[in-house]
Design an enzyme around this catalytic site. Sequence first.
Site, PDB file in Angstrom:
ATOM      1  N   GLY A 263       0.816  -1.212   0.000  1.00 24.48           N
ATOM      2  CA  GLY A 263       0.000   0.000   0.000  1.00 24.48           C
ATOM      3  C   GLY A 263       0.848   1.260   0.000  1.00 24.48           C
ATOM      4  N   ASP A 264       1.978   1.218   0.726  1.00 24.47           N
ATOM      5  CA  ASP A 264       2.900   2.360   0.707  1.00 24.47           C
ATOM      6  C   ASP A 264       3.526   2.534  -0.670  1.00 24.47           C
ATOM      7  OD1 ASP A 264       2.840   3.133   3.584  1.00 24.47           O
ATOM      8  OD2 ASP A 264       3.606   1.111   3.839  1.00 24.47           O
ATOM      9  N   ARG A 265       3.887   1.402  -1.324  1.00 23.92           N
ATOM     10  CA  ARG A 265       4.444   1.480  -2.671  1.00 23.92           C
ATOM     11  C   ARG A 265       3.425   2.084  -3.633  1.00 23.92           C
ATOM     12  NH1 ARG A 265       8.813   2.379  -5.282  1.00 23.92           N
ATOM     13  NH2 ARG A 265       7.395   4.078  -5.698  1.00 23.92           N
ATOM     14  N   ALA A 268       3.022   5.914  -2.744  1.00 23.27           N
ATOM     15  CA  ALA A 268       4.210   6.689  -3.076  1.00 23.27           C
ATOM     16  C   ALA A 268       4.337   6.905  -4.575  1.00 23.27           C
ATOM     17  CB  ALA A 268       5.455   5.992  -2.531  1.00 23.27           C
TER      18      ALA A 268
END
Length: 483
Positions: A263-265, A268
């Site tokens: 989810g962070d990837r 971002a």
Amino acid sequence: MTHPGTTTPGTPLVVVGDALLDHDLCGHAERLAPDAPVPVVHGTRRSSRPGGAALAACLAAADGRPVTLVTALGADPASDTLRRLLAGRVELVEVPLDGSLSSKTRVLAGDRPLLRLDDGEGRAREASREAVAAITAARGVLVADYGRGTADVLRDALSRTTASVVWDPHLRGRPPVPGARLVTPSAQEARVFVRQLDDEEGQSGDGAGLRTAARDARALVRAWQVQAVAVTLGERGALLSHGETPLLVPTPAAASGDPCGAGDRFAATAAGLLADGAFTEAAVQAAVHAATRYVAEGGARAMATTAEDQRIRRPEQPLPDGDTTADALRTAARVRTAGRTVVAAGGCFDLLHAGHVALLQAARRAGDCLIVCVNSDDSVRRRKGDGRPLVPVADRVRVLRALECVDAVAVFDEDTPERLLAELRPHIWAKGGDYARTPLPEQPLVESWGGQVLLLPYLDGRSTTGLARRAASSPVRSGGRRR
């Protein structure tokens, strides 16, 4: 090729949110303990890495853009460790932290988490002048909210910014600020947010269905007064809604592995591209592709061990031949390090056609990443004659890299790709079924490191030579007369 409206690539990004410190204890479990029905994990290796908003910031920086991380840190040992891990990766702007930094330790057997231990309940105390100034000056902002107060104490500054804002929400955090460009909840989070808004226990849906996700995304766009919501669906991709008919963006290929940090990837990548000026649809599509690659290449654990090599390039950004091949070598190394399967396929790919695409899609499904080895212009000319290639190598590389099933492209100048294969060392070398009765000079080389040559079905009747011949023989008409 850049997105319509794109400004200079690599726009600086400000990441605002709650940093965490993550630890992994990775080992093997082959038996249960004699005194309790629990697995025995042996041969453990410990690694530490930035987590939460700090992971999102490092991933954005690995894309090649300057990143400022605005987060809460204190005087505790975990905060000091995280500062050391972030040194040289991002610019750090701190707000004060009450308590100790939150950290989590996962115990894994292979890719399977068995246990998680959480420590630290620190929360951001207040905004700082430096943090407000960083947000005010930003052109792109990613809010990575992990429910520990950083976004809350900076909410006024986030409400006033003119930057493109992507908000990755948390169930323990507050809603995004009105006007946010994109909000990125998971399907399960979106379901809970809608229930909190409407108290609608009577509605059905477990968060996994597309109809449920579409309804939830539409409701959140209107309730939160944001421009768009992209509900992430794991292996199914993401569903983007502006409040009307949603757009489903599927994953390019199945990617099994540790999804921690995916989810962070996603957030971002989307935040960076929107800061560059990309359209929301294009940014979400690239984010799905990047998150799929991230999982296939080992996820957060690969990030911890090979931080310098983590460069998820935009599929739309052309690369010089040398940089393209170097990127392919890095990709192969990362996937091997993560214990995944590297697949390679090769050819001239002059006038890419349906037969090529079917072969590459099948090859990608055979492993966890696909690297395409392409003959240079000189190599094609020696093999096919002076009239070839019809398409120069830079254009062939660009078209191949635009395919969702292709993770990287490498160019070789020899007649056969043995030298390049020796560097890539793929687990599988895929060729079309039309080579079934043809000796492959590279087969002994591939088998020398335990690799396998795999033949895949090829669509009959598709060939570059045939396409070129038909194009050359077709009459060109203008104004109804043969020219």
